[in-house]
Design a protein around this motif. Structure first.
Motif, PDB file in Angstrom:
ATOM      1  N   THR A  30     -65.745 -68.922 -42.390  1.00  0.00           N
ATOM      2  CA  THR A  30     -65.467 -70.358 -42.303  1.00  0.00           C
ATOM      3  C   THR A  30     -65.217 -70.915 -43.699  1.00  0.00           C
ATOM      4  N   MET A  31     -64.552 -72.063 -43.752  1.00  0.00           N
ATOM      5  CA  MET A  31     -64.189 -72.698 -45.021  1.00  0.00           C
ATOM      6  C   MET A  31     -64.857 -74.071 -45.123  1.00  0.00           C
ATOM      7  N   LEU A  32     -65.544 -74.315 -46.240  1.00  0.00           N
ATOM      8  CA  LEU A  32     -66.142 -75.628 -46.497  1.00  0.00           C
ATOM      9  C   LEU A  32     -65.467 -76.245 -47.711  1.00  0.00           C
ATOM     10  N   ARG A  33     -64.979 -77.462 -47.553  1.00  0.00           N
ATOM     11  CA  ARG A  33     -64.438 -78.235 -48.664  1.00  0.00           C
ATOM     12  C   ARG A  33     -65.502 -79.248 -49.099  1.00  0.00           C
ATOM     13  N   PHE A  34     -65.834 -79.239 -50.382  1.00  0.00           N
ATOM     14  CA  PHE A  34     -66.816 -80.217 -50.850  1.00  0.00           C
ATOM     15  C   PHE A  34     -66.438 -80.723 -52.235  1.00  0.00           C
ATOM     16  N   ILE A  35     -67.057 -81.827 -52.622  1.00  0.00           N
ATOM     17  CA  ILE A  35     -66.808 -82.413 -53.935  1.00  0.00           C
ATOM     18  C   ILE A  35     -68.131 -82.536 -54.687  1.00  0.00           C
ATOM     19  N   THR A  36     -68.024 -82.567 -56.006  1.00  0.00           N
ATOM     20  CA  THR A  36     -69.150 -82.957 -56.839  1.00  0.00           C
ATOM     21  C   THR A  36     -68.794 -84.292 -57.471  1.00  0.00           C
ATOM     22  N   CYS A  37     -69.714 -85.225 -57.445  1.00  0.00           N
ATOM     23  CA  CYS A  37     -69.435 -86.551 -57.997  1.00  0.00           C
ATOM     24  C   CYS A  37     -70.718 -87.166 -58.514  1.00  0.00           C
ATOM     25  N   GLY A  38     -70.572 -88.293 -59.181  1.00  0.00           N
ATOM     26  CA  GLY A  38     -71.708 -88.963 -59.801  1.00  0.00           C
ATOM     27  C   GLY A  38     -71.258 -89.629 -61.075  1.00  0.00           C
ATOM     28  N   SER A  39     -72.190 -89.958 -61.919  1.00  0.00           N
ATOM     29  CA  SER A  39     -71.865 -90.692 -63.135  1.00  0.00           C
ATOM     30  C   SER A  39     -71.412 -89.736 -64.240  1.00  0.00           C
ATOM     31  N   VAL A  40     -71.013 -90.339 -65.367  1.00  0.00           N
ATOM     32  CA  VAL A  40     -70.527 -89.571 -66.503  1.00  0.00           C
ATOM     33  C   VAL A  40     -71.631 -88.662 -67.044  1.00  0.00           C
ATOM     34  N   ASP A  41     -71.284 -87.406 -67.323  1.00  0.00           N
ATOM     35  CA  ASP A  41     -72.186 -86.454 -67.968  1.00  0.00           C
ATOM     36  C   ASP A  41     -73.412 -86.131 -67.116  1.00  0.00           C
ATOM     37  N   ASP A  42     -73.262 -86.192 -65.806  1.00  0.00           N
ATOM     38  CA  ASP A  42     -74.361 -85.776 -64.933  1.00  0.00           C
ATOM     39  C   ASP A  42     -74.370 -84.266 -64.707  1.00  0.00           C
ATOM     40  N   GLY A  43     -73.313 -83.570 -65.188  1.00  0.00           N
ATOM     41  CA  GLY A  43     -73.316 -82.107 -65.104  1.00  0.00           C
ATOM     42  C   GLY A  43     -72.509 -81.539 -63.964  1.00  0.00           C
ATOM     43  N   LYS A  44     -71.506 -82.297 -63.501  1.00  0.00           N
ATOM     44  CA  LYS A  44     -70.715 -81.827 -62.355  1.00  0.00           C
ATOM     45  C   LYS A  44     -69.939 -80.550 -62.679  1.00  0.00           C
ATOM     46  N   SER A  45     -69.208 -80.563 -63.791  1.00  0.00           N
ATOM     47  CA  SER A  45     -68.412 -79.393 -64.166  1.00  0.00           C
ATOM     48  C   SER A  45     -69.303 -78.191 -64.457  1.00  0.00           C
ATOM     49  N   THR A  46     -70.437 -78.423 -65.098  1.00  0.00           N
ATOM     50  CA  THR A  46     -71.368 -77.332 -65.394  1.00  0.00           C
ATOM     51  C   THR A  46     -71.881 -76.695 -64.110  1.00  0.00           C
ATOM     52  N   LEU A  47     -72.183 -77.523 -63.121  1.00  0.00           N
ATOM     53  CA  LEU A  47     -72.688 -76.999 -61.850  1.00  0.00           C
ATOM     54  C   LEU A  47     -71.647 -76.118 -61.174  1.00  0.00           C
ATOM     55  N   ILE A  48     -70.398 -76.572 -61.145  1.00  0.00           N
ATOM     56  CA  ILE A  48     -69.357 -75.765 -60.502  1.00  0.00           C
ATOM     57  C   ILE A  48     -69.157 -74.456 -61.261  1.00  0.00           C
ATOM     58  N   GLY A  49     -69.131 -74.555 -62.585  1.00  0.00           N
ATOM     59  CA  GLY A  49     -69.007 -73.339 -63.384  1.00  0.00           C
ATOM     60  C   GLY A  49     -70.125 -72.363 -63.106  1.00  0.00           C
ATOM     61  N   ARG A  50     -71.345 -72.854 -62.967  1.00  0.00           N
ATOM     62  CA  ARG A  50     -72.487 -72.000 -62.644  1.00  0.00           C
ATOM     63  C   ARG A  50     -72.306 -71.328 -61.285  1.00  0.00           C
ATOM     64  N   MET A  51     -71.819 -72.072 -60.283  1.00  0.00           N
ATOM     65  CA  MET A  51     -71.614 -71.486 -58.956  1.00  0.00           C
ATOM     66  C   MET A  51     -70.535 -70.412 -58.989  1.00  0.00           C
ATOM     67  N   LEU A  52     -69.460 -70.660 -59.749  1.00  0.00           N
ATOM     68  CA  LEU A  52     -68.418 -69.643 -59.887  1.00  0.00           C
ATOM     69  C   LEU A  52     -68.981 -68.392 -60.558  1.00  0.00           C
TER      70      LEU A  52
END
Length: 636
Positions: A30-52
Motif C-alpha cells: 500500500t502507498m501512504l502520502r504524508f506531509i511534514t509541517c510546522g513552524s520554522v526550524d522545527d526539524g521537518k527536513s531533518t526528520l525526513i532525512g532520518r527516515m530515508l
C-alpha cells in the motif's frame, strides 16, 4: 571454461529470481502520502532525512557527499545533517530553511511512502497547501523548546481544512530539553486544547529527536516513560483513506474520450470514489443520460472491477453523449450539480482577491468561469476568531460564496476531495491564485432557473430596425471618454437609432451608490455596468458605456458576458502627463497631494487595452471625429 561459467549463470539466475520476488512484493504494498509541517526550524527536513537514512534509501555515493556537506555546514562530530537530503535548492542550503515543497519516495517492508517536506515560513504557506492537497496524513512538528507556535496552529488548521484525517504530533528535539516528560505533557496538553477548538478530535503524539533518531524507528531508551508507538510503526499501520473512499458511491470525472476506431468508444478517467463493475448502471452528469457499463478496459486487459485511485477506460452499452468534464456516477446514487456555492478559500497570491472579478476554477476535470462574492468572514488562525474582511490577501483564509457560469458537478469536500476541491486561476496571468473547498450548494444554485421568454433579443432588434451593440469607452480620467460618448449618442439620435448612455459618473449616483474606488469596488462597478449593458442590448438598444474601468480582466469579463460580436472596446488614449495638464477639476493635483485615494494613474493602476476595436490618439483626434469613425464602422 565450463567450470567458470556455471557459477556465474547460477548467480544471475538467483539475482533474477530475487529481483522478481522483490518487485512482486513491492508492487502490492500500500502507498501512504504524508506531509511534514510546522513552524520554522522545527526539524521537518531533518526528520525526513532520518527516515530515508533509517530505511536504507540512500546510495553510497550520495551518503559520502552528504557526509562531506555536513562538515561544510558545521555539524558537530561525525553526525550527519539529514536536512541536506531534502533541502535541494541552493537558497535552502545557504539559508538553512525550506522554501519549495520537496517530495521524497521511500519504502519499508510493509508500505511505500511519498512524503512532502513543506516550508515553515508564513510567506510560503501556499507551498504547504500544495503539499497537503494530496496527503492522507500530516506530521505536525513542534520544537520542544518553543512549544505551540503560530505556524503550528496555521498548518494544523490548514491540514484539518484540507481534509487530512490523520494527524501525528511529533514533539521534536526532545534531546534539547533532556527528554523531559513534564515538558512533553505540557506541549501535548496545549496542542490538545487548540485541536479541540478547530475540530481535530484525534491525533497521535510522539516524543522524538529527528537528529538522533529517538522513537523514529525504534523505541528510545531516553524516554522510558513513553509507551506509545514509534513514528515509523504508526506510518506503516495507520488505516488508509482509500478504504473509506471505496465505501462511497461510484464517481469518475471524465478526462478523455477514447475513440481509436469506429468500433471502440471509451471514457477515461481516475476513479474518485467507490467501486465500478461491468453491468453497473451509471449516469452522466450534468446531462443526466444513463447507460450500463459494458467493459472496464486497462493497458493490462479488462477488469472485473475498478476501485478508487485506478485510472481506467469505461465502455458503455449505449451511444450517449459524454465528454471531458462530465462525471460518471452510480445511477442509484447520483451527485449534485449547481452553480452557486459556499466554500472555504485559501488565497495564495501576492495580489489580493477581487470580488466580482471572473476567474477560472478547475474542479475535477472541468474548467469554468467563477466570480467570488465578498467574504462572509476571514479566519484569524491564532485565535480562530471570525473577522470581517472585504477581500482576501496572501495566505488569508476565508469563507465566502461564489457562482459559476454553468452548473458544476460536485460533492462537499468532506465527502470527495476530487469533486469538492478546486483551484483558482487568474485569467490574465494564468497563475494559480487560490485553493478552495466546497461546503454545499446554495439554494439559489438549485432552485433559480432561466425563465423562457416569448420576445427574444432578435425580435427586440427587429422592432427597432438596428443591430444591438455595446460600445465600451475606456481611458484615464480626463481623456475624453464622456465627450466622445455624448457626441456618439447625439449623432446616433440624428440617425433615429435607439440608444442609451451609461456614464461612469452618473451610475455612481444610483446603481453604484454604495461603492467606493478601491480595486474591489471598481471590479464590482464594472460588473454591474456589464450586466446592465447586456440587459439593454437584449432590449435591442445600442448601449454606450463610458467608464475608466481600469482593469483588463473586467473589460474582458464584459466582452464574454455580452458576446464578442456585439462588444466593441474603444480606447481614448491620452498620456498621463497630458491628462494632468488638461485637468480642469484639479483631481490629479489632489491625488498627488494625497487628498484622493485610489485615483487611477496616480495611486491606482490603469491597464491599457491590448487589442481594442478602436483606439484614438486624443492629442490628434477630436471627439466628433472619433464618434464618426465608430459610427462609420458599426452602424450601417
Amino acid at each position: 571454461m565450463t567450470t567458470t561459467e556455471e557459477p556465474i549463470y547460477q548467480v544471475e539466475s538467483l539475482i533474477a529470481e530475487d529481483i522478481d520476488a522483490y518487485l512482486e512484493k513491492h508492487q502490492h504494498k500500500t502507498m501512504l502520502r504524508f506531509i511534514t509541517c510546522g513552524s520554522v526550524d522545527d526539524g521537518k527536513s531533518t526528520l525526513i532525512g532520518r527516515m530515508l537514512y533509517d530505511s536504507h534509501m540512500i546510495f553510497e555515493d550520495h551518503l559520502q557527499a552528504l557526509e562531506a556537506d555536513s562538515k561544510k555546514v558545521g555539524t558537530q562530530g561525525e553526525q550527519i545533517d539529514f536536512a541536506l537530503l531534502v533541502d535541494g535548492l541552493a537558497a535552502e542550503r545557504e539559508q538553512g530553511i525550506t522554501i519549495d515543497v520537496a517530495y521524497r519516495f521511500f519504502g519499508t517492508e510493509k508500505r511505500k511512502f511519498i512524503v512532502a517536506d513543506t516550508p515553515g515560513h508564513e510567506q510560503y504557506t501556499r507551498n504547504m497547501v500544495t503539499g497537503a492537497s494530496t496527503a492522507e496524513l500530516a506530521v505536525i512538528l513542534i520544537d520542544a523548546r518553543k512549544g505551540v507556535l503560530t505556524q503550528t496552529r496555521r498548518h494544523s488548521y490548514l491540514a484539518h481544512l484540507l481534509g487530512i484525517r490523520h494527524i501525528v504530533l511529533a514533539v521534536n528535539k526532545m534531546d534539547l530539553v533532556d527528554y523531559s516528560q513534564e515538558r512533553y505533557d505540557e506541549i501535548v496538553a496545549d496542542y490538545r486544547a487548540f485541536a479541540d477548538s478547530i475540530g481535530i478530535t484525534e491525533f497521535t503524539p510522539i516524543p522524538i529527536s529527528g537528529f538522533l533518531g529517538d522513537n523514529i524507528t525504534n523505541h528510545s531508551e531516553n524516554t522510558p516513560w513513553y509507551t506509545g508507538t514509534t513514528l515509523m510503526n504508526h506510518l506503516e499501520t495507520v488505516e488508509l483513506d482509500q478504504t473509506l473512499d471505496q465505501a462511497r458511491p461510484f464517481r469518475m470525472p471524465v478526462q478523455r474520450v477514447v475513440r481509436p476506431d469506429l468500433d471502440f468508444r471509451g471514457f477515461s478517467g481516475t476513479i474518485a470514489n467507490g467501486i465500478v463493475r461491468p453491468g453497473d448502471k451509471v449516469r452522466v452528469l450534468p446531462t443526466n443520460r444513463t447507460s450500463t457499463v459494458a467493459r472496464i478496459v486497462t493497458f493490462d486487459g479488462d477488469l472485473e472491477q475498478a476501485v478508487v485511485g485506478q485510472a481506467v477506460t469505461l465502455t458503455l452499452e449505449d451511444e450517449i453523449d459524454c465528454s471531458r468534464g462530465d462525471v460518471l456516477v452510480l445511477d442509484s446514487a447520483p451527485a449534485e450539480a449547481a452553480d452557486h456555492f459556499e466554500c472555504h478559500l485559501v488565497w495564495m497570491d501576492d495580489s489580493e482577491m477581487l470580488p466580482g472579478r471572473p476567474y477560472w476554477i478547475k474542479i475535477g476535470t472541468t474548467t469554468v468561469t467563477a466570480q467570488f462574492e465578498r467574504p462572509k468572514y476571514a479566519v484569524n488562525v491564532n485565535t480562530m476568531e471570525h473577522v470581517a474582511a472585504k477581500t482576501l490577501g496572501l495566505n488569508a483564509i476565508g469563507v465566502l460564496t461564489f457562482s459559476t457560469d454553468k452548473p458544476v458537478v460536485f460533492e462537499p469536500y468532506a465527502d470527495s476531495h476530487d469533486l469538492g476541491g478546486f483551484i483558482v486561476v487568474d485569467k490574465m496571468t494564468n497563475a494559480t491564485v487560490a485553493a478552495g473547498m466546497i461546503h454545499f450548494a446554495l439554494r439559489r444554485g438549485k432552485n433559480v432557473a432561466w425563465q423562457p421568454l416569448e420576445i427574444d433579443r432578435a425580435h427586440h432588434a427587429k422592432m427597432k430596425h438596428q443591430a444591438p451593440a455595446v460600445i465600451w469607452l475606456t481611458g484615464l480620467s480626463g481623456a475624453g471618454k464622456s465627450v466622445i460618448a455624448n457626441e456618439l449618442e447625439v449623432q446616433l439620435a440624428r440617425m433615429n437609432r435607439h440608444t442609451f448612455l451609461l456614464d461612469g459618473d452618473n451610475v455612481r449616483h444610483g446603481l453604484s451608490k454604495d461603492l467606493g474606488f478601491d480595486d474591489a469596488d471598481r471590479v464590482e462597478n464594472a460588473r454591474r455596468l456589464a450586466e446592465v449593458a447586456r440587459l439593454m442590448a437584449d432590449a435591442g438598444l445600442i448601449v454606450i458605456v463610458s467608464s475608466i474601468s481600469p482593469f483588463r480582466s473586467e473589460r474582458e469579463m464584459a466582452r464574454e458576458l455580452i458576446g464578442d460580436s456585439e462588444f466593441h472596446e474603444v480606447f481614448a488614449d491620452l498620456p498621463l502627463a497630458e491628462a494632468e495638464r488638461l485637468d480642469a477639476k484639479g483631481l490629479y493635483a489632489k491625488a498627488r497631494a494625497g487628498e484622493l485615494e485610489h485615483f487611477t494613474g496616480v495611486n491606482s493602476p490603469y491597464e491599457a487595452p491590448t487589442a481594442p476595436e478602436f483606439r484614438f490618439d486624443m492629442q490628434t483626434t477630436t471627439p466628433k471625429e472619433a464618434a464618426a469613425a465608430i459610427i462609420a464602422t458599426l452602424v450601417p
